[in-house]
Design a protein around this motif. Sequence first.
Motif, PDB file in Angstrom:
ATOM      1  N   ILE A  22      45.056  66.039 113.853  1.00  0.00           N
ATOM      2  CA  ILE A  22      46.126  65.859 112.870  1.00  0.00           C
ATOM      3  C   ILE A  22      45.749  64.759 111.885  1.00  0.00           C
ATOM      4  CG2 ILE A  22      48.519  65.111 112.573  1.00  0.00           C
ATOM      5  CD1 ILE A  22      49.189  66.599 115.136  1.00  0.00           C
ATOM      6  N   MET A  23      45.192  63.664 112.398  1.00  0.00           N
ATOM      7  CA  MET A  23      44.815  62.566 111.510  1.00  0.00           C
ATOM      8  C   MET A  23      43.708  62.995 110.550  1.00  0.00           C
ATOM      9  SD  MET A  23      46.963  60.297 112.065  1.00  0.00           S
ATOM     10  CE  MET A  23      46.279  59.046 111.021  1.00  0.00           C
ATOM     11  N   ASP A  24      42.746  63.799 111.025  1.00  0.00           N
ATOM     12  CA  ASP A  24      41.693  64.300 110.135  1.00  0.00           C
ATOM     13  C   ASP A  24      42.278  65.160 109.021  1.00  0.00           C
ATOM     14  OD1 ASP A  24      39.693  63.020 111.520  1.00  0.00           O
ATOM     15  OD2 ASP A  24      39.120  64.798 112.692  1.00  0.00           O
ATOM     16  N   ARG A  25      43.210  66.024 109.390  1.00  0.00           N
ATOM     17  CA  ARG A  25      43.843  66.881 108.371  1.00  0.00           C
ATOM     18  C   ARG A  25      44.650  66.060 107.371  1.00  0.00           C
ATOM     19  NH1 ARG A  25      45.915  72.381 111.388  1.00  0.00           N
ATOM     20  NH2 ARG A  25      43.854  73.038 112.078  1.00  0.00           N
ATOM     21  N   LEU A  26      45.356  65.054 107.863  1.00  0.00           N
ATOM     22  CA  LEU A  26      46.142  64.214 106.956  1.00  0.00           C
ATOM     23  C   LEU A  26      45.238  63.442 106.000  1.00  0.00           C
ATOM     24  CD1 LEU A  26      48.935  62.798 109.297  1.00  0.00           C
ATOM     25  CD2 LEU A  26      49.181  64.469 107.464  1.00  0.00           C
ATOM     26  N   LEU A  27      44.127  62.920 106.506  1.00  0.00           N
ATOM     27  CA  LEU A  27      43.195  62.198 105.638  1.00  0.00           C
ATOM     28  C   LEU A  27      42.559  63.126 104.608  1.00  0.00           C
ATOM     29  CD1 LEU A  27      41.501  59.777 108.182  1.00  0.00           C
ATOM     30  CD2 LEU A  27      43.130  59.209 106.376  1.00  0.00           C
ATOM     31  N   ARG A  28      42.232  64.345 105.021  1.00  0.00           N
ATOM     32  CA  ARG A  28      41.661  65.324 104.096  1.00  0.00           C
ATOM     33  C   ARG A  28      42.689  65.696 103.022  1.00  0.00           C
ATOM     34  NH1 ARG A  28      40.544  69.652 107.379  1.00  0.00           N
ATOM     35  NH2 ARG A  28      38.966  68.354 108.357  1.00  0.00           N
ATOM     36  N   LEU A  29      43.940  65.868 103.432  1.00  0.00           N
ATOM     37  CA  LEU A  29      45.001  66.199 102.484  1.00  0.00           C
ATOM     38  C   LEU A  29      45.225  65.055 101.499  1.00  0.00           C
ATOM     39  CD1 LEU A  29      47.208  68.180 101.612  1.00  0.00           C
ATOM     40  CD2 LEU A  29      48.715  67.074 103.261  1.00  0.00           C
ATOM     41  N   GLN A  30      45.189  63.826 101.999  1.00  0.00           N
ATOM     42  CA  GLN A  30      45.350  62.671 101.124  1.00  0.00           C
ATOM     43  C   GLN A  30      44.205  62.596 100.117  1.00  0.00           C
ATOM     44  OE1 GLN A  30      45.397  58.937 103.171  1.00  0.00           O
ATOM     45  NE2 GLN A  30      46.321  57.863 101.447  1.00  0.00           N
ATOM     46  N   GLY A  31      42.990  62.861 100.567  1.00  0.00           N
ATOM     47  CA  GLY A  31      41.842  62.876  99.659  1.00  0.00           C
ATOM     48  C   GLY A  31      41.973  63.957  98.597  1.00  0.00           C
ATOM     49  N   LEU A  32      42.476  65.134  98.988  1.00  0.00           N
ATOM     50  CA  LEU A  32      42.676  66.209  98.014  1.00  0.00           C
ATOM     51  C   LEU A  32      43.742  65.841  96.988  1.00  0.00           C
ATOM     52  CD1 LEU A  32      42.504  69.375 100.284  1.00  0.00           C
ATOM     53  CD2 LEU A  32      40.871  68.687  98.518  1.00  0.00           C
ATOM     54  N   LYS A  33      44.785  65.163  97.430  1.00  0.00           N
ATOM     55  CA  LYS A  33      45.836  64.743  96.500  1.00  0.00           C
ATOM     56  C   LYS A  33      45.291  63.725  95.497  1.00  0.00           C
ATOM     57  CE  LYS A  33      49.947  65.428  99.341  1.00  0.00           C
ATOM     58  NZ  LYS A  33      51.101  64.748  99.955  1.00  0.00           N
ATOM     59  N   ILE A  34      44.473  62.795  95.983  1.00  0.00           N
ATOM     60  CA  ILE A  34      43.887  61.800  95.085  1.00  0.00           C
ATOM     61  C   ILE A  34      42.951  62.479  94.091  1.00  0.00           C
ATOM     62  CG2 ILE A  34      42.288  59.845  94.996  1.00  0.00           C
ATOM     63  CD1 ILE A  34      43.562  58.887  97.631  1.00  0.00           C
ATOM     64  N   ALA A  35      42.128  63.402  94.572  1.00  0.00           N
ATOM     65  CA  ALA A  35      41.199  64.112  93.690  1.00  0.00           C
ATOM     66  C   ALA A  35      41.961  64.929  92.649  1.00  0.00           C
ATOM     67  CB  ALA A  35      40.283  65.015  94.513  1.00  0.00           C
ATOM     68  N   THR A  36      43.025  65.585  93.053  1.00  0.00           N
ATOM     69  CA  THR A  36      43.829  66.370  92.125  1.00  0.00           C
ATOM     70  C   THR A  36      44.459  65.468  91.066  1.00  0.00           C
ATOM     71  OG1 THR A  36      44.326  67.953  93.872  1.00  0.00           O
ATOM     72  CG2 THR A  36      45.750  67.988  91.955  1.00  0.00           C
ATOM     73  N   GLY A  37      44.941  64.312  91.482  1.00  0.00           N
ATOM     74  CA  GLY A  37      45.511  63.363  90.531  1.00  0.00           C
ATOM     75  C   GLY A  37      44.484  62.859  89.534  1.00  0.00           C
ATOM     76  N   LEU A  38      43.280  62.579  90.009  1.00  0.00           N
ATOM     77  CA  LEU A  38      42.220  62.118  89.107  1.00  0.00           C
ATOM     78  C   LEU A  38      41.809  63.200  88.106  1.00  0.00           C
ATOM     79  CD1 LEU A  38      39.997  60.062  91.572  1.00  0.00           C
ATOM     80  CD2 LEU A  38      41.509  59.194  89.780  1.00  0.00           C
ATOM     81  N   VAL A  39      41.745  64.438  88.569  1.00  0.00           N
ATOM     82  CA  VAL A  39      41.431  65.545  87.658  1.00  0.00           C
ATOM     83  C   VAL A  39      42.523  65.690  86.613  1.00  0.00           C
ATOM     84  CG1 VAL A  39      41.194  68.065  87.524  1.00  0.00           C
ATOM     85  CG2 VAL A  39      39.959  66.787  89.277  1.00  0.00           C
ATOM     86  N   ALA A  40      43.779  65.570  87.032  1.00  0.00           N
ATOM     87  CA  ALA A  40      44.887  65.670  86.081  1.00  0.00           C
ATOM     88  C   ALA A  40      44.822  64.547  85.051  1.00  0.00           C
ATOM     89  CB  ALA A  40      46.221  65.635  86.827  1.00  0.00           C
ATOM     90  N   LEU A  41      44.524  63.328  85.488  1.00  0.00           N
ATOM     91  CA  LEU A  41      44.395  62.216  84.550  1.00  0.00           C
ATOM     92  C   LEU A  41      43.234  62.426  83.584  1.00  0.00           C
ATOM     93  CD1 LEU A  41      45.126  59.107  86.782  1.00  0.00           C
ATOM     94  CD2 LEU A  41      46.510  59.993  84.911  1.00  0.00           C
ATOM     95  N   ALA A  42      42.124  62.955  84.088  1.00  0.00           N
ATOM     96  CA  ALA A  42      40.976  63.227  83.218  1.00  0.00           C
ATOM     97  C   ALA A  42      41.325  64.285  82.172  1.00  0.00           C
ATOM     98  CB  ALA A  42      39.778  63.677  84.050  1.00  0.00           C
TER      99      ALA A  42
END
Length: 54
Positions: A22-42
């Motif tokens: 569960i912790m691995d999935r949550l960390l992966r999901l958090q990383g995807l959210k950060i990456a998506t936010g950075l792409v949106a800002l770019a």
Amino acid sequence: MAGDPLYQDEDQFKRMAANPQIMDRLLRLQGLKIATGLVALALIAAIWLTWRFG
């Protein structure tokens, strides 16, 4: 049937936090959210730069 949204089971949270899957999935999901936010800002920056200097 939906449960009570104000009810929080602390024991369940502790069990979930102890589960490495569960912790691995949550960390992966958090990383995807950060990456998506950075792409949106770019994209916003690219649109603004195109509008400003284009």
